[in-house]
Design a protein around this motif. Structure first.
Motif, PDB file in Angstrom:
ATOM      1  N   CYS A 172       0.973  -0.646   0.172  1.00  0.00           N
ATOM      2  CA  CYS A 172       0.207   0.212  -0.145  1.00  0.00           C
ATOM      3  C   CYS A 172       0.832   1.006  -0.085  1.00  0.00           C
ATOM      4  CB  CYS A 172      -0.773   0.052   1.168  1.00  0.00           C
ATOM      5  SG  CYS A 172      -1.554  -1.297   1.611  1.00  0.00           S
ATOM      6  N   ASP A 173       0.684   1.922  -0.702  1.00  0.00           N
ATOM      7  CA  ASP A 173       1.287   3.533  -0.612  1.00  0.00           C
ATOM      8  C   ASP A 173       0.208   4.165   0.019  1.00  0.00           C
ATOM      9  OD1 ASP A 173       2.999   3.461  -3.304  1.00  0.00           O
ATOM     10  OD2 ASP A 173       1.838   3.050  -4.519  1.00  0.00           O
ATOM     11  N   ARG A 174      -0.941   3.536   0.171  1.00  0.00           N
ATOM     12  CA  ARG A 174      -1.754   5.166   1.222  1.00  0.00           C
ATOM     13  C   ARG A 174      -2.781   4.118   1.583  1.00  0.00           C
ATOM     14  NH1 ARG A 174      -4.341  10.603  -0.285  1.00  0.00           N
ATOM     15  NH2 ARG A 174      -2.254  11.104  -0.793  1.00  0.00           N
ATOM     16  N   THR A 175      -2.253   4.185   3.298  1.00  0.00           N
ATOM     17  CA  THR A 175      -3.895   2.911   4.110  1.00  0.00           C
ATOM     18  C   THR A 175      -4.946   4.011   4.995  1.00  0.00           C
ATOM     19  OG1 THR A 175      -2.043   1.784   4.646  1.00  0.00           O
ATOM     20  CG2 THR A 175      -4.023   1.585   5.757  1.00  0.00           C
ATOM     21  N   VAL A 176      -6.261   4.021   4.962  1.00  0.00           N
ATOM     22  CA  VAL A 176      -6.566   4.277   5.991  1.00  0.00           C
ATOM     23  C   VAL A 176      -6.814   2.991   7.513  1.00  0.00           C
ATOM     24  CG1 VAL A 176      -9.014   5.222   6.290  1.00  0.00           C
ATOM     25  CG2 VAL A 176      -7.650   5.328   4.411  1.00  0.00           C
ATOM     26  N   LEU A 177      -7.187   3.809   8.469  1.00  0.00           N
ATOM     27  CA  LEU A 177      -6.854   3.084   9.532  1.00  0.00           C
ATOM     28  C   LEU A 177      -8.412   3.277  10.142  1.00  0.00           C
ATOM     29  CD1 LEU A 177      -6.406   0.805  11.811  1.00  0.00           C
ATOM     30  CD2 LEU A 177      -5.304   2.527  12.996  1.00  0.00           C
ATOM     31  N   VAL A 178      -9.476   2.601   9.882  1.00  0.00           N
ATOM     32  CA  VAL A 178     -10.718   2.650  10.517  1.00  0.00           C
ATOM     33  C   VAL A 178     -11.422   1.989  12.128  1.00  0.00           C
ATOM     34  CG1 VAL A 178     -12.843   2.223  10.065  1.00  0.00           C
ATOM     35  CG2 VAL A 178     -12.150   2.495   8.228  1.00  0.00           C
ATOM     36  N   ARG A 179     -10.932   2.447  12.628  1.00  0.00           N
ATOM     37  CA  ARG A 179     -10.389   2.125  14.752  1.00  0.00           C
ATOM     38  C   ARG A 179     -12.084   2.486  15.248  1.00  0.00           C
ATOM     39  NH1 ARG A 179      -9.300   5.569  17.984  1.00  0.00           N
ATOM     40  NH2 ARG A 179      -7.861   7.864  17.475  1.00  0.00           N
ATOM     41  N   PRO A 180     -12.064   1.857  16.465  1.00  0.00           N
ATOM     42  CA  PRO A 180     -12.783   2.626  17.534  1.00  0.00           C
ATOM     43  C   PRO A 180     -12.889   4.032  17.956  1.00  0.00           C
ATOM     44  CG  PRO A 180     -13.132   0.264  17.942  1.00  0.00           C
ATOM     45  CD  PRO A 180     -11.155   0.570  16.465  1.00  0.00           C
ATOM     46  N   ASP A 181     -13.538   4.589  18.013  1.00  0.00           N
ATOM     47  CA  ASP A 181     -13.133   6.263  19.141  1.00  0.00           C
ATOM     48  C   ASP A 181     -13.506   5.804  20.318  1.00  0.00           C
ATOM     49  OD1 ASP A 181     -13.129   8.466  19.434  1.00  0.00           O
ATOM     50  OD2 ASP A 181     -15.052   9.638  19.542  1.00  0.00           O
ATOM     51  N   THR A 182     -12.354   4.724  21.135  1.00  0.00           N
ATOM     52  CA  THR A 182     -12.247   4.690  22.165  1.00  0.00           C
ATOM     53  C   THR A 182     -11.282   4.402  22.934  1.00  0.00           C
ATOM     54  OG1 THR A 182     -12.260   2.248  21.545  1.00  0.00           O
ATOM     55  CG2 THR A 182     -14.442   2.990  22.196  1.00  0.00           C
ATOM     56  N   ILE A 183     -10.359   4.986  24.343  1.00  0.00           N
ATOM     57  CA  ILE A 183      -9.371   5.046  24.669  1.00  0.00           C
ATOM     58  C   ILE A 183      -8.324   3.866  23.687  1.00  0.00           C
ATOM     59  CG2 ILE A 183      -7.898   4.291  26.704  1.00  0.00           C
ATOM     60  CD1 ILE A 183     -10.087   6.114  28.204  1.00  0.00           C
ATOM     61  N   ALA A 184      -9.021   2.768  24.143  1.00  0.00           N
ATOM     62  CA  ALA A 184      -8.307   1.333  23.696  1.00  0.00           C
ATOM     63  C   ALA A 184      -7.945   1.554  22.379  1.00  0.00           C
ATOM     64  CB  ALA A 184      -9.253  -0.392  24.206  1.00  0.00           C
ATOM     65  N   GLY A 185      -9.327   2.400  21.482  1.00  0.00           N
ATOM     66  CA  GLY A 185      -8.459   2.534  20.158  1.00  0.00           C
ATOM     67  C   GLY A 185      -7.270   3.740  19.396  1.00  0.00           C
ATOM     68  N   ASP A 186      -7.686   4.578  20.698  1.00  0.00           N
ATOM     69  CA  ASP A 186      -6.896   5.147  20.704  1.00  0.00           C
ATOM     70  C   ASP A 186      -4.751   4.251  20.754  1.00  0.00           C
ATOM     71  OD1 ASP A 186      -7.969   7.043  20.064  1.00  0.00           O
ATOM     72  OD2 ASP A 186      -7.994   8.118  22.476  1.00  0.00           O
ATOM     73  N   GLU A 187      -4.815   3.835  20.803  1.00  0.00           N
ATOM     74  CA  GLU A 187      -3.652   2.657  20.845  1.00  0.00           C
ATOM     75  C   GLU A 187      -3.181   2.076  19.823  1.00  0.00           C
ATOM     76  OE1 GLU A 187      -1.726   2.977  23.216  1.00  0.00           O
ATOM     77  OE2 GLU A 187      -3.753   3.571  25.438  1.00  0.00           O
ATOM     78  N   ALA A 203       2.379   7.890   7.828  1.00  0.00           N
ATOM     79  CA  ALA A 203       1.776   6.960   8.552  1.00  0.00           C
ATOM     80  C   ALA A 203      -0.576   7.244   7.730  1.00  0.00           C
ATOM     81  CB  ALA A 203       1.767   8.070   9.670  1.00  0.00           C
ATOM     82  N   ALA A 204      -0.902   5.580   8.721  1.00  0.00           N
ATOM     83  CA  ALA A 204      -1.585   5.800   7.808  1.00  0.00           C
ATOM     84  C   ALA A 204      -2.930   7.131   8.200  1.00  0.00           C
ATOM     85  CB  ALA A 204      -2.538   4.669   8.556  1.00  0.00           C
ATOM     86  N   THR A 205      -4.205   7.380   7.840  1.00  0.00           N
ATOM     87  CA  THR A 205      -5.589   8.055   8.120  1.00  0.00           C
ATOM     88  C   THR A 205      -6.014   7.566   9.301  1.00  0.00           C
ATOM     89  OG1 THR A 205      -4.867   8.578   5.632  1.00  0.00           O
ATOM     90  CG2 THR A 205      -7.052   9.213   6.963  1.00  0.00           C
ATOM     91  N   ALA A 227      -8.172   6.817   0.228  1.00  0.00           N
ATOM     92  CA  ALA A 227      -6.911   4.973   0.039  1.00  0.00           C
ATOM     93  C   ALA A 227      -7.415   5.727  -1.370  1.00  0.00           C
ATOM     94  CB  ALA A 227      -7.855   4.337   0.369  1.00  0.00           C
ATOM     95  N   SER A 228      -8.257   5.296  -1.884  1.00  0.00           N
ATOM     96  CA  SER A 228      -7.895   5.854  -3.921  1.00  0.00           C
ATOM     97  C   SER A 228      -7.069   6.848  -3.843  1.00  0.00           C
ATOM     98  CB  SER A 228      -8.984   5.680  -3.961  1.00  0.00           C
ATOM     99  OG  SER A 228      -9.841   7.065  -4.176  1.00  0.00           O
ATOM    100  N   ALA A 229      -7.120   8.505  -3.383  1.00  0.00           N
ATOM    101  CA  ALA A 229      -6.111   9.146  -4.032  1.00  0.00           C
ATOM    102  C   ALA A 229      -4.202   9.097  -3.776  1.00  0.00           C
ATOM    103  CB  ALA A 229      -6.515  10.456  -2.812  1.00  0.00           C
ATOM    104  N   GLY A 235      -4.440   1.846  -2.488  1.00  0.00           N
ATOM    105  CA  GLY A 235      -4.503   2.213  -1.199  1.00  0.00           C
ATOM    106  C   GLY A 235      -4.411   1.287  -0.893  1.00  0.00           C
ATOM    107  N   CYS A 236      -5.341   1.431   0.702  1.00  0.00           N
ATOM    108  CA  CYS A 236      -5.637   0.562   1.517  1.00  0.00           C
ATOM    109  C   CYS A 236      -6.498   0.919   2.489  1.00  0.00           C
ATOM    110  CB  CYS A 236      -4.553  -0.703   1.720  1.00  0.00           C
ATOM    111  SG  CYS A 236      -3.149  -1.579   0.820  1.00  0.00           S
ATOM    112  N   VAL A 237      -7.374  -0.254   2.891  1.00  0.00           N
ATOM    113  CA  VAL A 237      -8.414   0.420   4.169  1.00  0.00           C
ATOM    114  C   VAL A 237      -8.207  -1.123   5.133  1.00  0.00           C
ATOM    115  CG1 VAL A 237     -10.486   0.969   5.113  1.00  0.00           C
ATOM    116  CG2 VAL A 237     -10.297   1.423   2.653  1.00  0.00           C
ATOM    117  N   ALA A 238      -7.883  -0.869   5.892  1.00  0.00           N
ATOM    118  CA  ALA A 238      -7.492  -1.256   7.155  1.00  0.00           C
ATOM    119  C   ALA A 238      -8.529  -0.625   8.456  1.00  0.00           C
ATOM    120  CB  ALA A 238      -6.463  -0.734   8.320  1.00  0.00           C
ATOM    121  N   ALA A 239      -9.994  -2.231   8.650  1.00  0.00           N
ATOM    122  CA  ALA A 239     -10.957  -2.291   9.247  1.00  0.00           C
ATOM    123  C   ALA A 239     -10.615  -2.935  11.011  1.00  0.00           C
ATOM    124  CB  ALA A 239     -11.750  -1.876   8.766  1.00  0.00           C
TER     125      ALA A 239
END
Length: 422
Positions: A172-187, A203-205, A227-229, A235-239
């Protein structure tokens, strides 16, 4: 936010944890409320996990624990002792996690085994006060890798994210991380970024999402357009949304046709073979996804003993999926407990006895599902924020024709990557 919120508090916590560990050893286990096994020779332990909540649920873990007890008791017990399982629902909140821990103390369990909770600090404090070891947690909280009474069997979310970053760094040239909006997710972002940095990837978006949402259409569209940009079109999307990852990919599926070049990724625990099958197999939105796991693929022969136990004692229990990372972790944790108890021979099984055996570096094996595990001081991790991590190995897999398959032989040690994340 991509940084860690609690750097200074983690350092303080680690110092306190080391001090507590020294006190436990120096005091020979003379800790108020130190748990011991029942006088009738029964070994009583507890397994907890969240169930019937609006967010992550792991009912397979306590169900696997109960099935394991029936199986091992039908085959001679733990060195001739009966195994008794207590379970608790931590309800996916800190109050529930603390209540489960206090219940474990009140009921004099000798260990908490093969459990899941995001609220490490809430449950570890009562266990530490009572000297009760926490063996084989899921690894979703950082506290599990700093507490002197925690004995993890895998590298937790930290190893998965660092490993996923390593996987994606080559694709991947560009990565987007989709993660929970929680304290654990902040890590999670800094961990993924540590893997991406191995090949100088940016760094991932960081895209936050509600942990209990029923639709992720907005986040899916934002992730796809970002990611498509990618400059070279890779581009990659990591969920990584736990139970809700499937909900995200359902929203993602409806939009993906307009962004065919975007690749996907996730980690075991957020997806497994059953989820892939249920969502369409080779036609599922997971097709082609890069997946990082802790253990061998679910169809590996090394899981045969677990599958045999499930077929023998829990056939038809749909809570127990042998491809689920939580069920697998519980099986491994109880494999560790069995060896520890049997090694004690005729000696009393107590929290103190288990703790001393673990702290002195007793070697346990898991049938090749993990490397040999030891938690003695000499085997602690070089990864600064994760001193209790003794197994930082992950496996690289990909969904091909609807099946999770290994993309490389063996496992990958991400200790150095985690050290950089620290």
């Amino acid at each position: 936010m991509t940084g860690r919120r609690h750097t200074s508090s983690k350092s303080t916590f680690r110092i306190a944890a080391v001090a507590l560990g020294a006190a436990l050893v120096a005091g020979c286990g003379l800790v108020p409320g130190s748990a011991e096994s029942a006088g009738d020779g029964t070994v009583t332990v507890m397994t907890w996990a969240p169930e019937k909540t609006d967010a992550t649920n792991m009912p397979g873990m306590p169900a696997m624990a109960q099935a394991y007890a029936r199986w091992v008791n039908a085959h001679g017990g733990l060195g001739g002792r009966e195994l008794k399982i207590l379970t608790c629902n931590d309800r996916n909140d800190s109050v529930g996690a603390a209540k489960c821990a206090r219940s474990a103390v009140d009921q004099d369990v000798v260990a908490v085994v093969g459990s899941y909770s995001q609220h490490g600090r809430a449950f570890l404090s009562p266990l530490e006060s009572a000297g009760i070891p926490y063996i084989g947690g899921y690894g979703v909280s950082d506290a599990e890798f700093t507490s002197p009474l925690s004995y993890p069997v895998n590298g937790g979310q930290a190893a998965l994210l660092a490993g996923n970053g390593e996987q994606l760094a080559g694709a991947c040239d560009r990565t987007v991380l989709v993660r929970p909006d929680t304290i654990a997710g902040d890590e999670l972002p800094s961990l993924l970024n540590s893997g991406l940095a191995l090949r100088d990837r940016s760094a991932a978006t960081d895209l936050r999402a509600a942990e209990n949402a029923t639709d992720y259409g907005g986040q899916a569209l934002q992730a796809l357009t970002t990611a498509s940009a990618a400059p070279a079109g890779e581009g990659c999307v990591a969920a990584v949304l736990g139970d809700r990852t499937d909900t995200f990919f359902d929203s993602f599926r409806r939009l993906r046709a307009d962004y065919p070049a975007v690749r996907t990724a996730t980690v075991l625990g957020s997806v497994d073979q059953t989820v892939i099958n249920r969502s369409g197999g080779a036609g599922s939105p997971y097709e082609g996804a890069y997946v990082t796991g802790w253990y061998p693929a679910a169809d590996d022969a090394r899981w045969d003993p677990m599958r045999k136990a499930i077929n023998e004692q829990a056939f038809g229990d749909n809570r127990i999926d042998p491809a689920d990372a939580g069920v697998q972790t519980t099986w491994i944790a109880y494999t560790v407990l069995k060896q520890l108890v049997e090694a004690l021979g005729d000696r009393e099984v107590s929290a103190r006895a288990l703790r001393i055996s673990l702290d002195q570096g007793r070697k346990v094996t898991t049938g090749g599902l993990t490397p040999a595990l030891r938690w003695g001081y000499d085997h602690m991790s070089a990864a600064g924020d994760f001193p209790r991590l003794v197994n930082a190995r992950v496996t690289f897999q990909q969904v091909r024709q609807g099946r999770l398959v290994a993309t490389r032989k063996g496992s990958v040690d991400v200790t150095d990557t985690l050290a950089k994340a620290s």
